[in-house]
Design an enzyme around this catalytic site. Structure first.
Site, mmCIF file in Angstrom:
data_model
loop_
_atom_site.group_PDB
_atom_site.id
_atom_site.type_symbol
_atom_site.label_atom_id
_atom_site.label_comp_id
_atom_site.label_asym_id
_atom_site.label_seq_id
_atom_site.Cartn_x
_atom_site.Cartn_y
_atom_site.Cartn_z
ATOM 1 N N ASP A 87 -7.932 47.619 -19.024
ATOM 2 C CA ASP A 87 -7.502 46.340 -18.453
ATOM 3 C C ASP A 87 -6.039 46.095 -18.789
ATOM 4 O OD1 ASP A 87 -7.626 43.904 -17.133
ATOM 5 O OD2 ASP A 87 -8.906 42.917 -18.604
ATOM 6 N N LYS A 88 -5.470 45.164 -18.035
ATOM 7 C CA LYS A 88 -4.094 44.709 -18.264
ATOM 8 C C LYS A 88 -4.124 43.201 -18.409
ATOM 9 C CE LYS A 88 -2.116 42.742 -15.171
ATOM 10 N NZ LYS A 88 -1.351 41.588 -14.618
ATOM 11 N N HIS A 89 -3.241 42.676 -19.249
ATOM 12 C CA HIS A 89 -3.135 41.214 -19.325
ATOM 13 C C HIS A 89 -1.662 40.841 -19.293
ATOM 14 C CE1 HIS A 89 -4.543 37.174 -20.282
ATOM 15 N NE2 HIS A 89 -3.459 37.060 -21.023
ATOM 16 N N SER A 90 -1.351 39.830 -18.502
ATOM 17 C CA SER A 90 0.040 39.384 -18.421
ATOM 18 C C SER A 90 0.137 37.979 -19.008
ATOM 19 C CB SER A 90 0.459 39.387 -16.948
ATOM 20 O OG SER A 90 1.397 38.370 -16.713
ATOM 21 N N THR A 127 -4.613 34.130 -10.674
ATOM 22 C CA THR A 127 -5.100 35.251 -9.863
ATOM 23 C C THR A 127 -6.357 34.853 -9.066
ATOM 24 O OG1 THR A 127 -4.156 36.800 -11.416
ATOM 25 C CG2 THR A 127 -5.937 37.640 -10.049
ATOM 26 N N ARG A 175 -5.455 22.898 -27.656
ATOM 27 C CA ARG A 175 -4.048 23.329 -27.733
ATOM 28 C C ARG A 175 -3.266 22.834 -26.526
ATOM 29 N NH1 ARG A 175 -4.392 29.394 -27.747
ATOM 30 N NH2 ARG A 175 -2.140 29.276 -27.777
ATOM 31 N N SER A 190 -6.228 34.311 -29.064
ATOM 32 C CA SER A 190 -6.825 33.832 -27.820
ATOM 33 C C SER A 190 -6.975 34.985 -26.818
ATOM 34 C CB SER A 190 -5.925 32.731 -27.249
ATOM 35 O OG SER A 190 -6.300 32.416 -25.940
ATOM 36 N N LYS A 194 -10.812 37.624 -26.117
ATOM 37 C CA LYS A 194 -11.443 37.817 -24.811
ATOM 38 C C LYS A 194 -11.408 39.283 -24.390
ATOM 39 C CE LYS A 194 -8.753 34.469 -23.518
ATOM 40 N NZ LYS A 194 -7.962 33.391 -22.994
ATOM 41 N N LYS A 195 -10.316 39.960 -24.685
ATOM 42 C CA LYS A 195 -10.202 41.380 -24.280
ATOM 43 C C LYS A 195 -11.141 42.254 -25.115
ATOM 44 C CE LYS A 195 -7.520 40.504 -21.050
ATOM 45 N NZ LYS A 195 -8.008 40.616 -19.680
HETATM 46 N N1 URA Z 1 -3.194 33.013 -22.380
HETATM 47 C C1 URA Z 1 -4.330 32.937 -23.126
HETATM 48 O O1 URA Z 1 -5.386 33.444 -22.745
HETATM 49 N N2 URA Z 1 -4.258 32.298 -24.316
HETATM 50 C C2 URA Z 1 -3.122 31.745 -24.783
HETATM 51 O O2 URA Z 1 -3.146 31.209 -25.873
HETATM 52 C C3 URA Z 1 -1.953 31.818 -23.994
HETATM 53 C C4 URA Z 1 -2.019 32.468 -22.791
#
Ligand code: URA
Length: 434
Positions: A87-90, A127, A175, A190, A194-195
């Site tokens: 996976d990729k996360h931006s 997305t 937050r 955070s 999840k990843k």
């Molecule tokens: N994206 C996230 O999933 N968590 C954050 O804290 C900031 C950006």
């Protein structure tokens, strides 16, 4: 777990800049999930972490405690089971539609891409909102449905399940309203909680820096990239990161349907920065999992899959598996041209003004739950460093408003034009990882 811990004592410890022990962090996160630690106490902790920071050990423990607050996606562990899962996360930016190309492209390499994405709020587009411009597309799938899409198409792009890292969902909501989003340990925990729950074999992070990113400087963005790479690898998830420029929109379009249309063009073999960045991120993953021995080989394989139509075929398969009716480019609202107010070189964009124009035209949300008009958006006709003549179109604005002239006037101010030559900006600034 030590039961005689006092929440207020732990908060004061972090407030005073001390480090928290592993069992103290777990006590706070578990208590927050069970309701024994109140929202106001967790908000105070978030603020103390924001101001005082956390070291890598504390960040890793926080990440693991948030991961363990929920479930992990299952894997088929039988012989010949799942293909590698990546996976990729931006960290998010204006016009970032890379996921729409990257997920099907990696699926066309026979990898699995279980992508969990978000919706847009404020100026950054989501997305899922973009994909929902496609008639019938379903972003909320049950775990049985998403497993089937993964098996059939090799990729899914869905919303976060309430069962994945619920501590993050609850903490993020606090937050968001307490000015504590901008904290490297909190962002690291955070994203990675999840990843890690997705049970991946490799992750690549696209950390944005610049005026349209939430890490404005290269130094801040580098700290975030280093934190995520170190904590991810320590937690057993091979992670690399690249730092990319976000001082101008990514690619030519900003909006929902209009970004899907650009992604379709890239999936059809079009050149440009979206293709360049997608290939870079995919190469990271293919080399990381040993699918290709060099970036050169990986790049060649990926370019062939885009140019040969296999990535597009995967996109269609994924969209259909998620209920979407894919009919090529999506119809947009009528367009209005914004003309360059002077001749010269494009020196910069006011990305906030561009993002805001899309929201005001109806393409984004002012508050959670607002409806989105997918057909509105903006096409940008130049990049920083390009020469432009007075009166040449600089933006095309798609909107339904009878009085588009207000937006046209605002947008004409969102580009800076310099009489002297301006250098083009590199897209990829730095790489982090092994
Ligand atoms: N994206 C996230 O999933 N968590 C954050 O804290 C900031 C950006």
């Amino acid at each position: 777990m030590t039961t005689n811990m006092l929440v207020s004592t732990l908060l004061a410890k972090k407030r005073d800049g001390q480090t928290l022990a592993d069992d103290e962090i777990r006590f706070l996160v578990d208590g927050f999930c069970s309701g024994e630690v109140a929202d106001y106490q967790m908000s105070a902790l978030a603020m103390a972490i924001c101001v005082r920071g956390m070291d890598r050990r504390e960040t890793a423990t926080l990440t693991r405690a948030m991961l363990e607050s929920g479930e992990r996606l299952s894997r088929d562990t039988s012989v010949g089971g799942d293909p590698p899962r990546v996976d990729k996360h931006s960290t998010g930016g204006l016009g970032d539609k890379v996921s729409l190309v990257l997920a099907p492209l990696l699926a066309a390499c026979d990898l699995h891409v279980p992508m969990i994405s978000g919706r847009g709020l404020g100026l950054s587009g989501g997305t899922l909102d973009k994909l929902e411009s496609i008639e019938g597309f379903q972003a909320d799938l049950t775990s049985e449905q998403s497993s089937k899409v993964l098996r059939d198409a090799g990729a899914f792009i869905i919303g976060a399940s309430r069962r994945i890292a619920p501590a993050d969902r609850k903490l993020y909501a606090l937050r968001d309203v307490t000015g504590t989003v901008e904290s490297i340990p909190l962002i690291t925990a955070s994203i990675l909680s999840k990843k890690l729950a997705a049970n991946l074999d490799a992750l690549v992070m696209d950390v944005k820096t610049g005026s349209a990113a939430f890490m404005k400087t290269v130094s801040e963005a580098s700290d975030l990239a280093e934190s995520i790479v170190e904590v991810g690898n320590q937690a057993g998830l091979p992670t690399t990161a690249i730092l990319t420029d976000m001082d101008q929109p990514l690619g030519q379009t900003i909006g929902n349907a209009i970004e899907v249309n650009e992604a379709i063009e890239v999936l059809g073999g079009s050149a440009g920065v979206v293709r360049e960045l997608t290939l870079e991120l995919c190469c990271e993953l293919l080399v990381q999992i040993g699918h290709d021995s060099s970036r050169f080989d990986a790049n060649k394989r990926l370019a062939d899959l885009l140019d040969g139509g296999q990535a597009m075929e995967r996109f269609e398969r994924m969209v259909q598996a998620q209920g979407g009716k894919f009919n090529g480019a999506i119809k947009l609202a009528p367009d209005h041209e914004v003309l360059a107010p002077a001749s010269g070189y494009v020196a910069g964009f006011d990305c906030a003004a561009i993002g805001q124009a899309v929201v005001v035209m109806g393409g984004g949300r002012r508050k959670q739950g607002d409806a989105i008009d997918p057909s509105v958006g903006i096409r940008v006709h130049a990049r920083i460093g390009d020469h432009i003549d007075k009166g040449q179109p600089i933006f095309s604005l798609h909107c339904h408003s009878r009085d588009a002239s207000d937006y046209v006037i605002d947008l004409a101010r969102a580009v800076e034009i310099s009489p002297s030559k301006v250098a083009a900006r590199p897209l990829i600034l730095k790489r982090f990882g092994n």
